[in-house]
Design a protein around this motif. Structure first.
Motif, short mmCIF file in Angstrom:
data_model
loop_
_atom_site.label_atom_id
_atom_site.label_comp_id
_atom_site.label_asym_id
_atom_site.label_seq_id
_atom_site.Cartn_x
_atom_site.Cartn_y
_atom_site.Cartn_z
N HIS A 1 0.88 -1.18 -0.16
CA HIS A 1 -0.06 0.01 -0.05
C HIS A 1 1.03 1.05 0.00
N ASP B 1 -1.61 -0.97 -3.95
CA ASP B 1 -2.96 -0.87 -3.76
C ASP B 1 -3.10 0.57 -3.53
N ASP B 2 -4.21 1.31 -3.89
CA ASP B 2 -4.78 2.67 -3.68
C ASP B 2 -4.44 3.80 -4.29
N HIS C 1 -8.33 -0.04 -9.17
CA HIS C 1 -8.59 -0.38 -7.66
C HIS C 1 -9.92 0.34 -7.47
N HIS D 1 -13.12 3.26 -3.64
CA HIS D 1 -12.74 2.25 -2.64
C HIS D 1 -13.98 1.57 -1.77
ZN LIG Z 1 -7.20 -0.49 -1.20
#
Ligand SMILES: [Zn+2]
Length: 261
Positions: A12, A72-73, A126, A130
């Motif tokens: 992350h 991710d993110d 992604h 979210h």
């Molecule tokens: Zn995430």
């Protein structure tokens, strides 16, 4: 690890001295590695003769011992911290971006996304905002999957083929929507290594936790001990199913000592 199985790592945001993280709850920080920890993991891989690949490369299951690296993110540390380290060791990675977060404080902006893309890293999606996709009615699911894909494609100017599920949550509708949207692969966060026989729509990934030792990291890269993580994960999922996602998150916040909201 034999070439027929590859472990996919899930990172992350990275922690840099003096830089504020995008979020501060313990449930978030648990998944945040200091930059130096990440760098020592990449150095260990290099020294051990493991290559770091993006999702597209990993799915060709090359003969050389390899590990797939994903983020991710879409935090801005992807470009200011992770990418330079990956380049230093000659590794690639897939960066899954939350389309609706782009351009907000702490996250990548459009020109940084283009920079990552131009450096040869793989850009994935992604979702839009979210949210847990297994909870969503159809129109909102479409926005999270299809509209998010289009928004990122508009930025980079080429197709985006890889999707990862926020919080690892997905159901059959999610998989169907992502296929219809034109994604070639979907990654979750279940603890298994992938092999050429597996569905590209159910790629397992191992979450990298901040307190992971280099010995545990080494075992993970070689696919050892994943069954233990899988058991813990199943227990967690059962709790989520019994309580529902929202109640489970509240309970988890209490257990981790987060202030209740
Ligand atoms: Zn995430």
């Amino acid at each position: 690890m034999s070439s027929s199985r590859i472990v996919f790592l899930m990172y992350h945001e990275l922690e840099l001295a003096g830089r504020k993280l995008c979020q501060s709850e313990p449930g978030y920080v648990r998944y945040i590695l200091p930059l130096e920890t990440f760098r020592s993991q990449m150095a260990w891989m290099k020294k051990s003769g493991l290559r770091g690949l993006n999702v597209g490369e990993a799915l060709r299951y090359p003969a050389e011992p390899s590990v797939c690296i994903t983020f991710d993110d879409g935090c801005e540390t992807d470009v200011i911290a992770a990418a330079p380290v990956l380049s230093e060791f000659g590794f690639n990675a897939t960066f899954y971006l939350t389309a609706g977060f782009l351009g907000t404080p702490g996250y990548l902006n459009a020109s940084q996304v283009r920079e990552l893309d131009a450096q040869g890293f793989q850009i994935g999606c992604h979702s839009m905002t979210h949210r847990y996709l297994s909870d969503l009615p159809e129109p909102e699911l479409k926005r999270e999957v299809l509209d998010a894909k289009l928004r990122i494609e508009n930025i980079v100017g080429h197709p985006i083929e890889h999707f990862s599920c926020p919080g690892g949550r997905y159901d059959q509708r999610t998989l169907r929507m992502a296929r219809q949207a034109g994604f070639a692969t979907i990654a979750n966060s279940q603890f298994y290594a992938n092999s050429s026989g597996i569905s590209p729509y159910e790629l397992g990934r191992v979450a990298m936790l901040r307190d992971l030792t280099i010995e545990e990291f080494s075992a993970t890269c070689h696919g050892r001990g994943l069954w233990k993580k899988r058991l813990q994960h199943q227990a967690r999922r059962t709790g989520q199913r019994l309580l529902g996602n929202r109640a489970y998150d509240r309970l988890r916040a209490v257990l981790l000592g987060e202030p209740s909201q």
